[in-house]
Write an enzyme that holds these catalytic residues in place. Structure first.
Site, PDB file in Angstrom:
ATOM      1  N   ARG A  35       0.827  -1.234   0.000  1.00 21.26           N
ATOM      2  CA  ARG A  35       0.000   0.000   0.000  1.00 21.26           C
ATOM      3  C   ARG A  35       0.852   1.271   0.000  1.00 21.26           C
ATOM      4  O   ARG A  35       0.494   2.285   0.613  1.00 21.26           O
ATOM      5  CB  ARG A  35      -0.966   0.032   1.206  1.00 21.26           C
ATOM      6  CG  ARG A  35      -1.934  -1.089   1.253  1.00 21.26           C
ATOM      7  CD  ARG A  35      -2.945  -1.060   0.114  1.00 21.26           C
ATOM      8  NE  ARG A  35      -3.747  -2.259   0.158  1.00 21.26           N
ATOM      9  CZ  ARG A  35      -3.443  -3.368  -0.514  1.00 21.26           C
ATOM     10  NH1 ARG A  35      -2.393  -3.420  -1.330  1.00 21.26           N
ATOM     11  NH2 ARG A  35      -4.193  -4.437  -0.426  1.00 21.26           N
ATOM     12  N   SER A  67     -10.102   0.577   3.989  1.00 18.97           N
ATOM     13  CA  SER A  67      -9.320   0.078   5.130  1.00 18.97           C
ATOM     14  C   SER A  67      -8.608   1.241   5.793  1.00 18.97           C
ATOM     15  O   SER A  67      -7.854   1.968   5.140  1.00 18.97           O
ATOM     16  CB  SER A  67      -8.285  -0.947   4.663  1.00 18.97           C
ATOM     17  OG  SER A  67      -8.951  -2.082   4.186  1.00 18.97           O
ATOM     18  N   GLU A  69      -3.565   3.668   6.998  1.00 23.84           N
ATOM     19  CA  GLU A  69      -3.489   3.477   5.536  1.00 23.84           C
ATOM     20  C   GLU A  69      -4.156   4.681   4.856  1.00 23.84           C
ATOM     21  O   GLU A  69      -3.672   5.190   3.847  1.00 23.84           O
ATOM     22  CB  GLU A  69      -4.206   2.177   5.130  1.00 23.84           C
ATOM     23  CG  GLU A  69      -4.175   1.930   3.625  1.00 23.84           C
ATOM     24  CD  GLU A  69      -4.693   0.542   3.243  1.00 23.84           C
ATOM     25  OE1 GLU A  69      -4.486  -0.419   4.010  1.00 23.84           O
ATOM     26  OE2 GLU A  69      -5.308   0.430   2.161  1.00 23.84           O
TER      27      GLU A  69
HETATM   28  C1  LIG Z   1     -15.376   0.801   0.134  1.00 22.25           C
HETATM   29  C2  LIG Z   1     -13.891   0.883  -0.125  1.00 22.25           C
HETATM   30  C3  LIG Z   1     -13.177  -0.264  -0.434  1.00 22.25           C
HETATM   31  C4  LIG Z   1     -11.789  -0.202  -0.681  1.00 22.25           C
HETATM   32  N1  LIG Z   1     -11.126  -1.362  -0.989  1.00 22.25           N
HETATM   33  C5  LIG Z   1      -9.800  -1.302  -1.272  1.00 22.25           C
HETATM   34  C6  LIG Z   1      -9.072  -2.483  -1.627  1.00 22.25           C
HETATM   35  O1  LIG Z   1      -9.596  -3.576  -1.706  1.00 22.25           O
HETATM   36  N2  LIG Z   1      -7.750  -2.379  -1.871  1.00 22.25           N
HETATM   37  C7  LIG Z   1      -7.103  -1.196  -1.805  1.00 22.25           C
HETATM   38  O2  LIG Z   1      -5.894  -1.147  -2.061  1.00 22.25           O
HETATM   39  N3  LIG Z   1      -7.764  -0.058  -1.480  1.00 22.25           N
HETATM   40  C8  LIG Z   1      -9.084  -0.081  -1.206  1.00 22.25           C
HETATM   41  N4  LIG Z   1      -9.741   1.062  -0.872  1.00 22.25           N
HETATM   42  C9  LIG Z   1      -8.994   2.336  -0.776  1.00 22.25           C
HETATM   43  C10 LIG Z   1      -8.925   3.138  -2.077  1.00 22.25           C
HETATM   44  O3  LIG Z   1      -9.997   2.819  -2.936  1.00 22.25           O
HETATM   45  C11 LIG Z   1      -7.596   2.930  -2.821  1.00 22.25           C
HETATM   46  O4  LIG Z   1      -6.489   3.292  -2.035  1.00 22.25           O
HETATM   47  C12 LIG Z   1      -7.560   3.737  -4.131  1.00 22.25           C
HETATM   48  O5  LIG Z   1      -6.443   3.321  -4.878  1.00 22.25           O
HETATM   49  C13 LIG Z   1      -7.494   5.239  -3.917  1.00 22.25           C
HETATM   50  O6  LIG Z   1      -7.730   5.854  -5.174  1.00 22.25           O
HETATM   51  P1  LIG Z   1      -8.404   7.299  -5.259  1.00 22.25           P
HETATM   52  O7  LIG Z   1      -8.500   7.696  -6.677  1.00 22.25           O
HETATM   53  O8  LIG Z   1      -9.683   7.328  -4.497  1.00 22.25           O
HETATM   54  O9  LIG Z   1      -7.287   8.169  -4.525  1.00 22.25           O
HETATM   55  P2  LIG Z   1      -7.469   9.267  -3.393  1.00 22.25           P
HETATM   56  O10 LIG Z   1      -8.116   8.658  -2.197  1.00 22.25           O
HETATM   57  O11 LIG Z   1      -8.126  10.477  -3.965  1.00 22.25           O
HETATM   58  O12 LIG Z   1      -5.940   9.586  -3.057  1.00 22.25           O
HETATM   59  C14 LIG Z   1      -5.135   8.616  -2.408  1.00 22.25           C
HETATM   60  C15 LIG Z   1      -3.660   9.047  -2.503  1.00 22.25           C
HETATM   61  O13 LIG Z   1      -3.243   8.963  -3.870  1.00 22.25           O
HETATM   62  C16 LIG Z   1      -2.680  10.204  -4.286  1.00 22.25           C
HETATM   63  N5  LIG Z   1      -3.006  10.381  -5.707  1.00 22.25           N
HETATM   64  C17 LIG Z   1      -4.233  10.286  -6.297  1.00 22.25           C
HETATM   65  N6  LIG Z   1      -4.146  10.531  -7.613  1.00 22.25           N
HETATM   66  C18 LIG Z   1      -2.836  10.800  -7.873  1.00 22.25           C
HETATM   67  C19 LIG Z   1      -2.106  11.144  -9.055  1.00 22.25           C
HETATM   68  N7  LIG Z   1      -2.703  11.284 -10.234  1.00 22.25           N
HETATM   69  N8  LIG Z   1      -0.780  11.375  -8.941  1.00 22.25           N
HETATM   70  C20 LIG Z   1      -0.140  11.251  -7.740  1.00 22.25           C
HETATM   71  N9  LIG Z   1      -0.781  10.923  -6.594  1.00 22.25           N
HETATM   72  C21 LIG Z   1      -2.113  10.699  -6.657  1.00 22.25           C
HETATM   73  C22 LIG Z   1      -3.347  11.246  -3.403  1.00 22.25           C
HETATM   74  O14 LIG Z   1      -2.542  12.420  -3.314  1.00 22.25           O
HETATM   75  C23 LIG Z   1      -3.427  10.490  -2.074  1.00 22.25           C
HETATM   76  O15 LIG Z   1      -2.189  10.554  -1.387  1.00 22.25           O
HETATM   77  C24 LIG Z   1     -11.127   1.041  -0.621  1.00 22.25           C
HETATM   78  C25 LIG Z   1     -11.843   2.211  -0.334  1.00 22.25           C
HETATM   79  C26 LIG Z   1     -13.212   2.144  -0.091  1.00 22.25           C
HETATM   80  C27 LIG Z   1     -13.961   3.416   0.201  1.00 22.25           C
END
Ligand SMILES: Cc1cc2nc3c(=O)[nH]c(=O)nc-3n(C[C@H](O)[C@H](O)[C@H](O)COP(=O)(O)OP(=O)(O)OC[C@H]3O[C@@H](n4cnc5c(N)ncnc54)[C@H](O)[C@@H]3O)c2cc1C
Length: 304
Positions: free
Chosen positions: A177, A226, A296
């Site tokens: 992660r 998570s 996380e």
């Molecule tokens: C119901 C639910 C279930 C989930 N299940 C999982 C799972 O099974 N596995 C898992 O790994 N995660 C899970 N997650 C967490 C989340 O979905 C992941 O971490 C996902 O990859 C985050 O993507 P996001 O676009 O929402 O990023 P954000 O939450 O908007 O940002 C997360 C981080 O990424 C950075 N970031 C975003 N875009 C960029 C970019 N273009 N360039 C540089 N940095 C960037 C942001 O600055 C921040 O630090 C879950 C979340 C929820 C709500």
């Protein structure tokens, strides 16, 4: 007083994207909480993003947000510029022999489905991750035994100076992660590698991923996924359960009854409630098991 977005607009006459002042972020974040972005920028395309970064004065911070599924923005909001990549960065292009290009703003779930339609296996795990590719690249998102790092060949983006960068899988410095890519790089997309696979077999995998999730996670709630990383060899949810935190509540924030590693906004929570609840969980887990849970969820911005 002139707003940051007005000052930046005057310093960047050729900017084509949307730059706006004091934008609320809460409605586009999964937790539905948090303060405003001092300035919000949605670049028109890659050249526009490069131009913006090359003209951004030193000392003005920027933060990229994706779909906000792993973010807790504090109630005082985000100082500086918040950058959100939109549709121009959402292209998905399946290639030959299992290769696939995905823009940073492409939703993970769409990547899973388009790979399926193109007969590419290896991306079904994305069907259960509710973020976009930029967030997956930054967080090394993973599920069902596969992580983003298992698929990444090269990542493309721009650094703080506005220069294009290409990072190999090794240069992304992936671990659980986490990526240790150079600070400040904004990812615009990635070349990834899956394998040619029968569409129906991929569809069955995706169906299984989605069904498992719906049964085991509060996928329709206001949550950040998570909350804590699993400590090596242990499950965060189990430690939290053993510490008696199932259903624990502070203000409008509650530890999920369904999956104890999820915190929920059950109505009217502030970001401070959610963070305080997370810290209370950490305290109780440390007390009962001696384990220090590591967040996380990314907590960003300033307190109110
Ligand atoms: C119901 C639910 C279930 C989930 N299940 C999982 C799972 O099974 N596995 C898992 O790994 N995660 C899970 N997650 C967490 C989340 O979905 C992941 O971490 C996902 O990859 C985050 O993507 P996001 O676009 O929402 O990023 P954000 O939450 O908007 O940002 C997360 C981080 O990424 C950075 N970031 C975003 N875009 C960029 C970019 N273009 N360039 C540089 N940095 C960037 C942001 O600055 C921040 O630090 C879950 C979340 C929820 C709500």
């Amino acid at each position: 007083m002139t707003s940051l977005s007005d000052r930046l607009s005057s310093a960047m006459p050729k900017l084509r994207g949307r730059l706006s002042a004091a934008q609320s972020l809460a409605e586009s974040l999964w937790f539905r909480v948090g303060g405003k972005a001092e300035a919000l920028f949605a670049p028109a395309d890659e050249d526009d993003l490069a131009y913006f970064l090359s003209r951004l004065p030193d000392g003005i911070p920027y933060t990229v947000v994706g779909l906000g599924s792993n973010l807790l923005v504090r109630d005082g909001g985000l100082p500086g510029v918040t950058i959100r990549l939109g549709r121009p960065f959402a292209t998905i292009a399946p290639g030959r022999d299992g290769a696939l290009w995905a823009g940073a703003a492409a939703a993970d779930k769409r990547v899973a489905l388009e790979a399926m339609e193109a007969g590419i296996g290896g991306f079904a795990f994305f069907a259960g991750v509710p973020g976009a590719i930029g967030g997956a690249l930054a967080m090394n998102a993973g599920a069902n035994g596969t992580e983003t790092s298992d698929r990444v060949v090269e990542v493309f983006g721009f650094d703080r100076a506005g220069d294009a960068v290409t990072l190999s899988n090794a240069e992304m410095g992936y671990s659980y992660r986490r990526s240790s890519a150079p600070e400040g790089v904004i990812f615009t997309g990635a070349l990834m590698q899956g394998e040619p696979r029968d569409r129906d077999a991929v569809k069955a995998e995706i169906d299984a991923v989605v069904a498992h999730r719906e049964a085991s996670q509060p996928t329709k709630s206001r949550t950040g996924g998570s909350t804590f990383k699993n400590p090596p060899g242990q499950s965060a949810w189990k430690l939290i359960d053993e510490a008696g935190c199932r259903g624990l509540r502070i203000g409008g924030a509650q530890v999920s009854e369904l999956h104890t590693n999820f915190l929920l906004n059950v109505g009217g929570a502030t970001a401070a409630d959610i963070e305080a609840l997370g810290e209370e969980v950490r305290r109780r887990v440390k007390e009962t098991s001696g384990v220090e849970l590591e967040w996380e969820i990314k907590r960003i911005g300033v307190a109110a």
